[in-house]
Design a protein around this motif. Sequence first.
Motif, PDB file in Angstrom:
ATOM      1  N   ASP A  63       0.848  -1.190   0.000  1.00 15.14           N
ATOM      2  CA  ASP A  63       0.000   0.000   0.000  1.00 15.14           C
ATOM      3  C   ASP A  63       0.887   1.245   0.000  1.00 15.14           C
ATOM      4  OD1 ASP A  63       0.983   0.139   2.568  1.00 15.14           O
ATOM      5  OD2 ASP A  63      -0.942  -0.141   3.575  1.00 15.14           O
ATOM      6  N   ALA A  64       0.277   2.410   0.089  1.00 16.72           N
ATOM      7  CA  ALA A  64       1.019   3.670  -0.001  1.00 16.72           C
ATOM      8  C   ALA A  64       1.966   3.874   1.184  1.00 16.72           C
ATOM      9  CB  ALA A  64       0.046   4.841  -0.088  1.00 16.72           C
ATOM     10  N   ARG A  65       1.690   3.241   2.330  1.00 11.90           N
ATOM     11  CA  ARG A  65       2.552   3.380   3.508  1.00 11.90           C
ATOM     12  C   ARG A  65       3.720   2.407   3.486  1.00 11.90           C
ATOM     13  NH1 ARG A  65      -2.782   3.206   6.450  1.00 11.90           N
ATOM     14  NH2 ARG A  65      -2.295   1.032   6.203  1.00 11.90           N
ATOM     15  N   GLY A  66       3.747   1.499   2.519  1.00 18.14           N
ATOM     16  CA  GLY A  66       4.844   0.548   2.417  1.00 18.14           C
ATOM     17  C   GLY A  66       4.574  -0.789   3.081  1.00 18.14           C
ATOM     18  N   THR A  67       3.359  -0.978   3.584  1.00 20.86           N
ATOM     19  CA  THR A  67       3.001  -2.255   4.194  1.00 20.86           C
ATOM     20  C   THR A  67       2.738  -3.273   3.089  1.00 20.86           C
ATOM     21  OG1 THR A  67       1.981  -1.069   6.022  1.00 20.86           O
ATOM     22  CG2 THR A  67       1.412  -3.395   5.778  1.00 20.86           C
ATOM     23  N   ARG A 107       7.046  -4.942   6.063  1.00 21.92           N
ATOM     24  CA  ARG A 107       7.075  -3.538   5.674  1.00 21.92           C
ATOM     25  C   ARG A 107       8.275  -3.292   4.779  1.00 21.92           C
ATOM     26  NH1 ARG A 107       4.517   0.891   6.650  1.00 21.92           N
ATOM     27  NH2 ARG A 107       5.559   2.851   7.023  1.00 21.92           N
ATOM     28  N   PRO A 113      11.750   2.308   3.449  1.00 21.97           N
ATOM     29  CA  PRO A 113      11.390   3.552   2.757  1.00 21.97           C
ATOM     30  C   PRO A 113      12.418   3.907   1.715  1.00 21.97           C
ATOM     31  CG  PRO A 113      11.658   3.960   5.121  1.00 21.97           C
ATOM     32  CD  PRO A 113      11.942   2.528   4.875  1.00 21.97           C
TER      33      PRO A 113
END
Length: 107
Positions: free
Chosen positions: A86-90, A104, A107
């Motif tokens: 997803d957009a958060r990197g999960t 995760r 970044p």
Amino acid sequence: MQRYWTTRYLLTLIVGLIAIALVSALWIRHTTLQHRLKMMELMAEEIANRIVLFNDGSLGLQGEIGGIMRGPGMALEGDPSFYIADARGTILYSNRPLGPAERRLHP
């Protein structure tokens, strides 16, 4: 005098052939890279089209993806890993088993 010009001519030929070989090698490398990137883009599109959301809220793939990765023109060594995040990197889905610490993306 003839020996002088013959050595100059031979030196010029060798330098020219080396220059042509270097340019050709760089061109082939660039073309191969572009081809592989295009193939990976097409494979990513195909995998994205096969993503389904199950009733329990988990993600999965519809059908077998082995045919995509072994298709004509892919020429992949081994079995590539892919992640759906997803957009958060999960990481929501992976074709490889992941431990809790690996859920995760960096970044």
